[in-house]
Design a protein around this motif. Structure first.
Motif, PDB file in Angstrom:
ATOM      1  N   UNK A 214      18.685   5.386  -3.558  1.00  0.00           N
ATOM      2  CA  UNK A 214      18.493   4.380  -4.551  1.00  0.00           C
ATOM      3  C   UNK A 214      16.962   4.392  -4.442  1.00  0.00           C
ATOM      4  N   UNK A 215      16.341   5.017  -3.718  1.00  0.00           N
ATOM      5  CA  UNK A 215      14.688   5.104  -3.757  1.00  0.00           C
ATOM      6  C   UNK A 215      14.079   6.276  -4.075  1.00  0.00           C
ATOM      7  N   UNK A 216      12.893   6.238  -4.811  1.00  0.00           N
ATOM      8  CA  UNK A 216      12.186   7.246  -4.791  1.00  0.00           C
ATOM      9  C   UNK A 216      11.442   7.618  -3.574  1.00  0.00           C
ATOM     10  N   UNK A 217      10.904   8.760  -3.514  1.00  0.00           N
ATOM     11  CA  UNK A 217      10.110   9.216  -2.136  1.00  0.00           C
ATOM     12  C   UNK A 217       9.081   8.167  -1.726  1.00  0.00           C
ATOM     13  N   UNK A 218       8.244   7.768  -3.059  1.00  0.00           N
ATOM     14  CA  UNK A 218       7.217   6.778  -2.794  1.00  0.00           C
ATOM     15  C   UNK A 218       7.504   5.435  -2.044  1.00  0.00           C
ATOM     16  N   UNK A 219       8.802   4.926  -2.647  1.00  0.00           N
ATOM     17  CA  UNK A 219       9.202   3.859  -2.322  1.00  0.00           C
ATOM     18  C   UNK A 219       9.972   3.976  -0.722  1.00  0.00           C
ATOM     19  N   UNK A 408       6.044  -2.054  -2.097  1.00  0.00           N
ATOM     20  CA  UNK A 408       4.975  -1.163  -2.393  1.00  0.00           C
ATOM     21  C   UNK A 408       3.598  -1.825  -3.182  1.00  0.00           C
ATOM     22  N   UNK A 409       2.888  -2.068  -2.262  1.00  0.00           N
ATOM     23  CA  UNK A 409       1.636  -2.871  -2.828  1.00  0.00           C
ATOM     24  C   UNK A 409       0.736  -2.107  -3.775  1.00  0.00           C
ATOM     25  N   UNK A 410       0.255  -0.729  -3.360  1.00  0.00           N
ATOM     26  CA  UNK A 410      -0.255   0.292  -4.266  1.00  0.00           C
ATOM     27  C   UNK A 410      -0.190   1.782  -3.706  1.00  0.00           C
ATOM     28  N   UNK A 411      -0.134   2.621  -4.948  1.00  0.00           N
ATOM     29  CA  UNK A 411       0.195   3.972  -4.608  1.00  0.00           C
ATOM     30  C   UNK A 411      -1.174   4.602  -4.980  1.00  0.00           C
ATOM     31  N   UNK A 412      -1.428   6.009  -4.245  1.00  0.00           N
ATOM     32  CA  UNK A 412      -2.464   6.541  -4.483  1.00  0.00           C
ATOM     33  C   UNK A 412      -2.095   8.047  -4.483  1.00  0.00           C
ATOM     34  N   UNK A 413      -2.777   8.765  -5.390  1.00  0.00           N
ATOM     35  CA  UNK A 413      -2.407  10.479  -5.427  1.00  0.00           C
ATOM     36  C   UNK A 413      -2.829  10.845  -3.659  1.00  0.00           C
ATOM     37  N   UNK A 414      -2.059  12.067  -3.437  1.00  0.00           N
ATOM     38  CA  UNK A 414      -2.571  12.493  -2.194  1.00  0.00           C
ATOM     39  C   UNK A 414      -4.018  12.842  -2.303  1.00  0.00           C
ATOM     40  N   UNK A 431       2.369  -5.875   1.592  1.00  0.00           N
ATOM     41  CA  UNK A 431       3.195  -4.753   1.435  1.00  0.00           C
ATOM     42  C   UNK A 431       2.437  -3.395   1.839  1.00  0.00           C
ATOM     43  N   UNK A 432       2.936  -2.290   1.419  1.00  0.00           N
ATOM     44  CA  UNK A 432       2.361  -1.130   1.913  1.00  0.00           C
ATOM     45  C   UNK A 432       1.506  -0.187   0.893  1.00  0.00           C
ATOM     46  N   UNK A 433       0.559   0.478   1.425  1.00  0.00           N
ATOM     47  CA  UNK A 433       0.014   1.392   0.684  1.00  0.00           C
ATOM     48  C   UNK A 433       0.360   2.773   0.816  1.00  0.00           C
ATOM     49  N   UNK A 434       0.651   3.366  -0.258  1.00  0.00           N
ATOM     50  CA  UNK A 434       1.474   4.609  -0.340  1.00  0.00           C
ATOM     51  C   UNK A 434       0.779   5.962  -0.726  1.00  0.00           C
ATOM     52  N   UNK A 435       0.623   7.106   0.053  1.00  0.00           N
ATOM     53  CA  UNK A 435      -0.002   8.226  -0.712  1.00  0.00           C
ATOM     54  C   UNK A 435       1.218   9.236  -1.649  1.00  0.00           C
TER      55      UNK A 435
END
Ligand SMILES: NC(=O)C1=CN([C@@H]2O[C@H](COP(=O)(O)OP(=O)(O)OC[C@H]3O[C@@H](n4cnc5c(N)ncnc54)[C@H](OP(=O)(O)O)[C@@H]3O)[C@@H](O)[C@H]2O)C=CC1
Length: 440
Positions: A214-219, A408-414, A431-435
């Motif tokens: 039930x999660x996206x890869x980013x999550x 997920x706090x903030x998402x940034x492109x790779x 929470x988390x910062x995700x690439x």
């Protein structure tokens, strides 16, 4: 590689058997005069999926030079995909200016039958990545890399950072039983391995689990490192029996960060009563995650407020320092209480004093800390991140049951890793910062 120390030395190499690869290796070995081989004995029949080559050497050959020879052979044996990849790397320790994108980084390749090659779709950034960029843990990690030298886990530089990921399996070693090509997986990998802020990563099947459906890869990428660390603290070191945890009181310090937001949810999933500390703007967040009592450390005298509460059976202290000493006062002497701190000094001590002296100092500090814990009426222990696929299996089920949600706090492109790292360096995370490797 196993060695028999009696002369003549016998080196046994085991590898994934694809018959065409095997025969090429056999021929190449026979052609290598440098090895001073008296016998090359190859067999594909000894193990189900492995080929075995026994080399009986005429004279002594250092393991190192044999390893140098072995690397190209091994790569061909395990991994058919010779690929260059993009990876965020540092070439010397320092600040963010050392982090650069290589589009021709050496390909991640399977080196052991129980490893998998994974295409990374998303990866989180953790405080440890920032610290490792500055050289944190280099002495001890280099010893680990050298010990694993025969497996070619990589050199110190270029250093690829990143400890967790969500991705897809693209290749498996022959002893991988739990996963197959195409599986969507999540995991957190050992600190000595080249990291996950790269298109591909290699890890062992024991370090990963199937991604929650039930999660996206980013999550999903936001969870494995904090989950494995929290598990190490509460279960492995804290010996928390979650089947008996319902109603027990736990204090989770710094509830608003990556560790805290996960730990609150895990403790609530196990039925515990959670008290946490955070600053004003994070109180709604930690309450929404299930915290029963929130102490705002910026507006209240946090320690005197905690003093008025019933004592705790468990205390999770991610930040350490004098917080650990102060928190020790809130252990419950009647309940065999435990305080687990993540302020693990071993890597720092070995950076400052060398590996041996660092180990000794850490052992002495551990002894003194244990004593302090006993004086407090409970126990104080250190815990550190440890890759743990089985723990992620349990967490996956909790996520799929809706009991744990990624924060997920903030998402940034790779390609914007610099901004993402800067966000972690700036602190005050919720929470988390995700690439995201494949932004829309
Ligand atoms: N030993 C190990 O293997 C590991 C150790 N750790 C350690 O755990 C710590 C936390 O990690 P992580 O959660 O990922 O880090 P984050 O940066 O995600 O979160 C830290 C959080 O703590 C809050 N905070 C800061 N000071 C206080 C305070 N005095 N009281 C309460 N909250 C505070 C911050 O918000 P704000 O400043 O706005 O209050 C922030 O939300 C790190 O220092 C890390 O080194 C983490 C993982 C593994």
């Amino acid at each position: 590689m196993k060695t028999n120390k009696r002369a003549p030395a016998i080196f046994t190499f085991q590898f994934h058997n694809t018959s065409s690869v095997f025969s090429k290796i056999e021929q190449k070995l026979k052609m290598l005069p440098k090895l001073h081989l008296s016998t090359v004995n190859c067999s594909t029949k000894l193990l189900n999926c492995n080929g075995v080559i026994n080399l009986i050497l005429k004279d002594k050959l250092s393991q190192k030079s044999l390893s140098r020879f072995w690397e190209p052979v091994q790569q061909r044996a395990y991994s058919s995909k010779a690929i260059k990849m993009s990876a965020w790397q540092v070439h010397e320790y320092g600040g963010l200016d050392q982090l650069s994108l290589s589009t021709t980084a050496r390909a991640a390749t399977i080196k052991h039958p129980s490893e998998l090659l994974i295409k990374v779709h998303a990866a989180s950034i953790n405080p440890i990545d920032v610290r490792m960029m500055g050289g944190y843990g280099k002495n001890l990690l280099n010893v680990m890399r050298k010990q694993k030298d025969t497996m070619n886990y990589g050199t110190e530089f270029p250093l690829t950072l990143g400890r967790d990921f969500s991705g897809t399996v693209v290749e498996v070693g022959c002893r991988v039983t739990k996963f197959k090509v195409g599986d969507e997986v999540w995991g957190a990998i050992g600190a000595f391995r080249p990291g996950t802020h790269a298109e591909y990563t290699v890890t062992s099947q024991s370090e990963i689990s199937k991604k929650p459906s039930n999660l996206t890869h980013v999550e999903a990428a936001s969870v494995p490192y904090v989950a494995a660390t929290t598990w190490a603290a509460l279960k492995t070191v804290g010996h928390l029996d979650h089947t008996k945890a319902s109603g027990q009181r736990i204090l989770i310090l710094a509830g608003s960060g990556g560790i805290g937001t996960f730990a609150i949810q895990l403790a609530k999933a196990w039925g515990m009563n959670v008290t946490t500390t955070c600053s004003t703007d994070a109180t709604d967040l930690v309450t929404s995650l299930g915290a029963d009592t929130v102490v705002d450390y910026t507006t209240s005298k946090v320690w005197s407020e905690l003093q008025r509460m019933k004592r705790f059976q468990y205390i999770l202290d991610p930040l350490g320092g004098d917080m650990t000493d102060k928190a020790a006062n809130f252990l419950s002497p009647w309940k065999n209480s435990k305080l687990v701190t993540l302020n693990f000094p071993l890597l720092k001590n070995s950076d400052e004093m060398g590996v041996v002296a660092g180990l000794v100092k850490s052992a002495v500090t551990a002894g003194l800390t244990t004593l302090k814990g006993i004086q407090s009426g409970g126990s104080i222990r250190w815990a550190a991140f440890n890759p743990n696929g089985q723990a992620l299996d349990v967490v996956r089920r909790l996520v799929e049951d809706g009991k744990i949600k990624p924060v997920v706090y903030q998402v940034f492109p790779f390609l914007e890793a610099h901004s993402a790292y800067q966000k972690v360096i700036d602190g005050h995370l919720r929470g988390k910062v995700v690439l995201d490797f494949e932004p829309a």
